[in-house]
Design a protein around this motif. Structure first.
Motif, short mmCIF file in Angstrom:
data_model
loop_
_atom_site.label_atom_id
_atom_site.label_comp_id
_atom_site.label_asym_id
_atom_site.label_seq_id
_atom_site.Cartn_x
_atom_site.Cartn_y
_atom_site.Cartn_z
N ARG A 11 14.86 10.12 -0.60
CA ARG A 11 15.04 8.73 -0.18
C ARG A 11 13.92 8.31 0.78
NH1 ARG A 11 20.75 7.49 1.63
NH2 ARG A 11 21.03 7.49 -0.61
N LEU A 12 13.52 9.22 1.67
CA LEU A 12 12.42 8.91 2.58
C LEU A 12 11.11 8.72 1.83
CD1 LEU A 12 13.02 11.29 5.62
CD2 LEU A 12 13.12 8.81 5.60
N VAL A 13 10.90 9.49 0.79
CA VAL A 13 9.67 9.35 0.00
C VAL A 13 9.65 7.99 -0.70
CG1 VAL A 13 8.40 10.27 -1.97
CG2 VAL A 13 9.38 11.82 -0.30
N ARG A 14 10.78 7.58 -1.24
CA ARG A 14 10.85 6.27 -1.91
C ARG A 14 10.63 5.13 -0.93
NH1 ARG A 14 16.08 7.85 -5.29
NH2 ARG A 14 15.05 9.12 -6.86
N ILE A 15 11.27 5.20 0.22
CA ILE A 15 11.10 4.16 1.24
C ILE A 15 9.65 4.12 1.70
CG2 ILE A 15 11.72 3.50 3.60
CD1 ILE A 15 14.54 4.61 3.00
N GLY A 16 9.06 5.29 1.91
CA GLY A 16 7.66 5.36 2.32
C GLY A 16 6.73 4.79 1.28
N ALA A 17 7.03 5.02 0.00
CA ALA A 17 6.19 4.47 -1.07
C ALA A 17 6.27 2.95 -1.10
CB ALA A 17 6.61 5.05 -2.41
N VAL A 18 7.45 2.40 -0.88
CA VAL A 18 7.60 0.94 -0.86
C VAL A 18 6.85 0.35 0.33
CG1 VAL A 18 9.27 -0.93 -0.55
CG2 VAL A 18 9.76 0.92 -2.15
N LEU A 19 7.00 0.96 1.50
CA LEU A 19 6.28 0.46 2.68
C LEU A 19 4.77 0.57 2.49
CD1 LEU A 19 8.43 1.95 5.58
CD2 LEU A 19 8.31 -0.43 4.84
N PHE A 20 4.32 1.65 1.90
CA PHE A 20 2.90 1.83 1.65
C PHE A 20 2.38 0.77 0.69
CE2 PHE A 20 -0.82 3.74 -0.36
CZ PHE A 20 -1.52 4.20 0.75
N ALA A 21 3.16 0.47 -0.35
CA ALA A 21 2.75 -0.55 -1.33
C ALA A 21 2.67 -1.94 -0.67
CB ALA A 21 3.71 -0.57 -2.50
N ILE A 22 3.65 -2.27 0.16
CA ILE A 22 3.61 -3.56 0.86
C ILE A 22 2.40 -3.63 1.78
CG2 ILE A 22 4.81 -4.98 2.57
CD1 ILE A 22 7.45 -3.96 1.35
N GLY A 23 2.13 -2.54 2.49
CA GLY A 23 0.96 -2.50 3.37
C GLY A 23 -0.35 -2.60 2.61
N THR A 24 -0.40 -1.99 1.43
CA THR A 24 -1.61 -2.07 0.61
C THR A 24 -1.86 -3.49 0.13
OG1 THR A 24 -1.28 0.21 -0.12
CG2 THR A 24 -2.73 -1.16 -1.46
N ILE A 25 -0.82 -4.14 -0.33
CA ILE A 25 -0.95 -5.54 -0.79
C ILE A 25 -1.37 -6.44 0.37
CG2 ILE A 25 0.33 -7.51 -1.69
CD1 ILE A 25 1.95 -5.42 -3.33
N ALA A 26 -0.77 -6.23 1.54
CA ALA A 26 -1.15 -7.04 2.71
C ALA A 26 -2.59 -6.77 3.13
CB ALA A 26 -0.19 -6.74 3.86
N THR A 27 -3.03 -5.53 3.02
CA THR A 27 -4.41 -5.21 3.37
C THR A 27 -5.39 -5.89 2.41
OG1 THR A 27 -3.74 -3.08 4.30
CG2 THR A 27 -6.05 -3.33 3.70
N LEU A 28 -5.08 -5.83 1.14
CA LEU A 28 -5.94 -6.53 0.16
C LEU A 28 -5.93 -8.04 0.40
CD1 LEU A 28 -5.06 -4.55 -3.07
CD2 LEU A 28 -7.17 -4.44 -1.74
N ALA A 29 -4.78 -8.58 0.78
CA ALA A 29 -4.70 -10.01 1.04
C ALA A 29 -5.49 -10.41 2.28
CB ALA A 29 -3.24 -10.43 1.21
N THR A 30 -5.59 -9.54 3.27
CA THR A 30 -6.35 -9.87 4.47
C THR A 30 -7.85 -9.70 4.29
OG1 THR A 30 -6.02 -7.65 5.35
CG2 THR A 30 -4.46 -9.33 6.05
N VAL A 31 -8.25 -8.79 3.42
CA VAL A 31 -9.67 -8.54 3.21
C VAL A 31 -10.29 -9.58 2.27
CG1 VAL A 31 -11.32 -6.89 2.23
CG2 VAL A 31 -9.52 -6.11 3.75
N THR A 32 -9.51 -10.04 1.31
CA THR A 32 -10.03 -10.97 0.30
C THR A 32 -10.62 -12.25 0.90
OG1 THR A 32 -8.50 -10.07 -1.33
CG2 THR A 32 -9.45 -12.23 -1.80
N PRO A 33 -9.95 -12.94 1.83
CA PRO A 33 -10.57 -14.15 2.41
C PRO A 33 -11.87 -13.87 3.15
CG PRO A 33 -8.25 -14.13 2.92
CD PRO A 33 -8.57 -12.82 2.29
N LEU A 34 -11.96 -12.69 3.73
CA LEU A 34 -13.19 -12.34 4.44
C LEU A 34 -14.36 -12.15 3.48
CD1 LEU A 34 -11.69 -9.78 6.98
CD2 LEU A 34 -12.25 -12.17 7.40
#
Length: 78
Positions: A11-34
């Motif tokens: 369960r921790l691995v699944r939760i961590g994967a979801v959090l990592f995916a959200i963080g990855t998408i947010a990182t890509l969203a913050t870098v793209t405008p720059l």
């Protein structure tokens, strides 16, 4: 959906994967405008980027928990 054969750290691995995916998408969203020269995004999106390492840490903790539960007990010697 609950899996009866799920281990103690799954369960921790699944939760961590979801959090990592959200963080990855947010990182890509913050870098793209720059990169394209657009206006920067709000601070909340930058804070969501911090979920990437948090998700990695949660998933790693789940992997360690799973590995520790599968260890064989050491026989006691006299």
């Amino acid at each position: 959906m609950y899996n009866a054969s799920a281990g103690p750290g799954d369960r921790l691995v699944r939760i961590g994967a979801v959090l990592f995916a959200i963080g990855t998408i947010a990182t890509l969203a913050t870098v793209t405008p720059l990169l394209i020269g657009a206006d920067a995004l709000p601070t909340a999106v930058y804070l969501l980027s911090a979920l990437m390492p948090v998700g990695f840490a949660v998933a790693a903790a789940g992997l360690f928990k799973s590995a520790r539960s599968r260890r064989r007990p050491v026989p006691k010697t006299l």
